[in-house]
Scaffold this motif. Structure first.
Motif, PDB file in Angstrom:
ATOM      1  N   VAL A 181      59.240   7.253  -0.014  1.00  0.00           N
ATOM      2  CA  VAL A 181      59.485   8.295   0.990  1.00  0.00           C
ATOM      3  C   VAL A 181      58.822   9.582   0.505  1.00  0.00           C
ATOM      4  O   VAL A 181      59.186  10.115  -0.538  1.00  0.00           O
ATOM      5  CB  VAL A 181      60.995   8.530   1.200  1.00  0.00           C
ATOM      6  N   SER A 182      57.825  10.050   1.244  1.00  0.00           N
ATOM      7  CA  SER A 182      57.097  11.260   0.854  1.00  0.00           C
ATOM      8  C   SER A 182      57.568  12.472   1.647  1.00  0.00           C
ATOM      9  O   SER A 182      57.609  12.430   2.878  1.00  0.00           O
ATOM     10  CB  SER A 182      55.594  11.067   1.070  1.00  0.00           C
ATOM     11  N   ILE A 183      57.914  13.534   0.941  1.00  0.00           N
ATOM     12  CA  ILE A 183      58.346  14.782   1.573  1.00  0.00           C
ATOM     13  C   ILE A 183      57.545  15.930   0.956  1.00  0.00           C
ATOM     14  O   ILE A 183      58.009  16.594   0.025  1.00  0.00           O
ATOM     15  CB  ILE A 183      59.864  15.023   1.381  1.00  0.00           C
ATOM     16  N   ALA A 204      56.273  15.078   6.830  1.00  0.00           N
ATOM     17  CA  ALA A 204      57.514  14.475   6.344  1.00  0.00           C
ATOM     18  C   ALA A 204      58.338  13.844   7.455  1.00  0.00           C
ATOM     19  O   ALA A 204      58.969  12.806   7.264  1.00  0.00           O
ATOM     20  CB  ALA A 204      58.350  15.528   5.614  1.00  0.00           C
ATOM     21  N   LEU A 205      58.330  14.459   8.624  1.00  0.00           N
ATOM     22  CA  LEU A 205      59.262  14.056   9.684  1.00  0.00           C
ATOM     23  C   LEU A 205      58.601  13.555  10.961  1.00  0.00           C
ATOM     24  O   LEU A 205      59.280  13.043  11.844  1.00  0.00           O
ATOM     25  CB  LEU A 205      60.166  15.239  10.047  1.00  0.00           C
ATOM     26  N   GLY A 206      57.275  13.704  11.054  1.00  0.00           N
ATOM     27  CA  GLY A 206      56.634  13.404  12.325  1.00  0.00           C
ATOM     28  C   GLY A 206      56.880  14.561  13.274  1.00  0.00           C
ATOM     29  O   GLY A 206      57.604  15.506  12.972  1.00  0.00           O
ATOM     30  N   GLY A 207      56.276  14.516  14.437  1.00  0.00           N
ATOM     31  CA  GLY A 207      56.442  15.594  15.402  1.00  0.00           C
ATOM     32  C   GLY A 207      55.117  15.961  16.022  1.00  0.00           C
ATOM     33  O   GLY A 207      54.159  15.175  16.002  1.00  0.00           O
ATOM     34  N   GLU A 208      55.031  17.165  16.530  1.00  0.00           N
ATOM     35  CA  GLU A 208      53.842  17.564  17.288  1.00  0.00           C
ATOM     36  C   GLU A 208      53.497  19.016  16.976  1.00  0.00           C
ATOM     37  O   GLU A 208      54.367  19.865  16.819  1.00  0.00           O
ATOM     38  CB  GLU A 208      54.132  17.417  18.790  1.00  0.00           C
ATOM     39  N   LYS A 209      52.194  19.278  16.876  1.00  0.00           N
ATOM     40  CA  LYS A 209      51.731  20.651  16.696  1.00  0.00           C
ATOM     41  C   LYS A 209      51.365  21.215  18.066  1.00  0.00           C
ATOM     42  O   LYS A 209      50.574  20.629  18.802  1.00  0.00           O
ATOM     43  CB  LYS A 209      50.525  20.703  15.754  1.00  0.00           C
ATOM     44  N   ILE A 210      51.984  22.333  18.409  1.00  0.00           N
ATOM     45  CA  ILE A 210      51.755  22.983  19.695  1.00  0.00           C
ATOM     46  C   ILE A 210      50.864  24.214  19.495  1.00  0.00           C
ATOM     47  O   ILE A 210      51.163  25.071  18.661  1.00  0.00           O
ATOM     48  CB  ILE A 210      53.081  23.431  20.346  1.00  0.00           C
ATOM     49  N   TYR A 211      49.786  24.293  20.250  1.00  0.00           N
ATOM     50  CA  TYR A 211      48.863  25.416  20.117  1.00  0.00           C
ATOM     51  C   TYR A 211      49.157  26.470  21.184  1.00  0.00           C
ATOM     52  O   TYR A 211      49.493  26.150  22.322  1.00  0.00           O
ATOM     53  CB  TYR A 211      47.415  24.928  20.218  1.00  0.00           C
ATOM     54  N   LYS A 212      49.021  27.717  20.771  1.00  0.00           N
ATOM     55  CA  LYS A 212      49.380  28.827  21.645  1.00  0.00           C
ATOM     56  C   LYS A 212      48.459  30.018  21.370  1.00  0.00           C
ATOM     57  O   LYS A 212      48.194  30.349  20.212  1.00  0.00           O
ATOM     58  CB  LYS A 212      50.844  29.230  21.378  1.00  0.00           C
ATOM     59  N   THR A 213      47.974  30.666  22.434  1.00  0.00           N
ATOM     60  CA  THR A 213      47.182  31.881  22.264  1.00  0.00           C
ATOM     61  C   THR A 213      48.117  33.066  22.090  1.00  0.00           C
ATOM     62  O   THR A 213      48.953  33.349  22.952  1.00  0.00           O
ATOM     63  CB  THR A 213      46.270  32.118  23.485  1.00  0.00           C
TER      64      THR A 213
END
Length: 378
Positions: A38-40, A56-65
């Motif tokens: 398990v890598s953190i 570490a947890l997965g998810g999503e990167k949200i881009y914003k101006t």
């Protein structure tokens, strides 16, 4: 070994925490092919924090101006984890020192973009926002970020304005009544790994101002601005931030997060451990591997290695620490849960030379540790 948890800090200037996790896992799989790893990867709140949480947890990167330190439009980002319930923001992504390039001037830079990211995350439906402080180009006490979410700052003429480091001295009143309702019921946690106060000889301006481009005169002026902001916050908001540890972090953004966002300041590693549910993750682990560039007396105040070791000790899980260098007297670290400490440098070399071999040295050290464990487990 059946299960191992990897949670190293980066080796500043040489190896990222993700790279270290990768080297460790490759070696573990070589000697224990069926071992669950398990890598953190860990970041301290500065640049790279969002990527570490997502890794570490997965998810999503949200881009914003949003606005950069000089109110110019730029594309920044925040991370969404925990099934959309938690957002992670690193202030360096829109208020970081590298963004100003050759225009360093903490009298004129703003955290406005950070507030825009906080508001965007709140509007996305998050119930919790983690804000990482570190690597900032600013000294505005978080006033820019506060303005972005609707907080009003007024000068002696009753005119509202966006305070900068150089104009904090002009703030005479603060009004929270127009603050965006979206952030009212959200838990906001601020990752902060320093204990400097908001102002004074050990405060934001004097300690961190010079690296952001402030000369001695500018440092004095910046500190006067922070003193004024602190007094107005106490007068109008009823919050006394004068001696709050961490208030001086990131140009006094630590103080601003408390005053304007009702946030609590928390050591970065504690935030990470809580977010990844570390205590449960290690319950059936045979070993925890952690590390940092150098372990010394400063590490004992709650940095990654000790934060990890204290929690592992409660679960009776051994902790192997791998570092670039170590102080001579680390007896206290063993009392706090560290099982063993290994340094990766195999020859007495100057750091400027040894740093070039960090990857190879880390690889060799992990291999030797695992050879020892394998031989004992036979």
């Amino acid at each position: 070994m059946n299960k191992v948890v990897l949670i190293p800090d980066s080796f500043k200037g040489t190896l990222s925490s993700e790279m270290i996790c990768n080297i460790m896992e490759i070696n573990i799989k070589k000697f224990f092919p069926s071992c669950q790893v398990v890598s953190i990867p860990v970041a301290d709140g500065g640049e790279g924090s969002v990527n570490c949480f997502l890794s570490a947890l997965g998810g999503e990167k949200i881009y914003k101006t949003v606005k950069n330190p000089y109110f110019e439009d730029m594309q920044s980002f925040y991370g969404i984890i925990s099934n959309g319930e938690t957002a992670v923001i690193e202030m360096a992504s829109c208020a970081g020192l590298p963004l100003v390039e050759d225009r360093k001037n903490p009298q004129k830079t703003t955290t406005y973009g950070v507030g825009q990211l906080i508001l965007a995350a709140a509007e996305s439906g998050c119930k919790k926002i983690i804000v990482g402080l570190g690597g900032s180009s600013t000294n505005d006490g978080g006033a820019g970020a506060a303005t972005a979410v609707g907080v009003k700052f007024y000068d002696k003429y009753g005119k509202s304005f966006i305070p900068l480091g150089g104009t904090l001295k002009d703030v005479v009143s603060i009004d929270l009544s127009k603050r965006a309702k979206k952030i009212e019921n959200i838990e906001i946690v601020t990752m902060c790994d320093i204990d400097n106060p908001m102002h004074g000889p050990k405060g934001a301006a004097y300690v961190f101002g010079p690296q952001k481009g402030a000369d001695s005169y500018m440092v004095e002026e910046l500190d006067k601005g922070l003193v004024n902001l602190c007094e107005v916050i106490k007068k109008d908001l009823g919050v006394d931030l004068k001696d709050v540890p961490g208030g001086g972090a990131a140009g006094a953004m630590g103080a601003g997060m408390i005053a304007f966002f009702n946030s609590k300041l928390q050591m970065g590693i504690e935030t990470v451990l809580d977010t990844v549910n570390f205590d449960k993750t290690i319950e059936d682990a045979d070993m925890v591997f952690t590390g940092e560039g150098k372990i010394d007396t400063q590490s004992l105040s709650g940095k990654v290695v000790i934060g990890v070791s204290k929690r592992a000790k409660k679960k009776n899980v051994p902790v192997t620490v791998i570092v670039g260098g170590a102080d001579e007297d680390m007896e206290e670290a063993y009392d706090m849960g560290v099982t063993s400490i290994f340094t990766i440098n195999r020859l007495p070399l100057d750091f400027q030379l040894s740093r070039l071999k960090s990857k190879e040295n880390m690889d060799a050290t992990m291999e030797n540790i695992l050879r020892l464990i394998k031989s004992i487990n036979k």
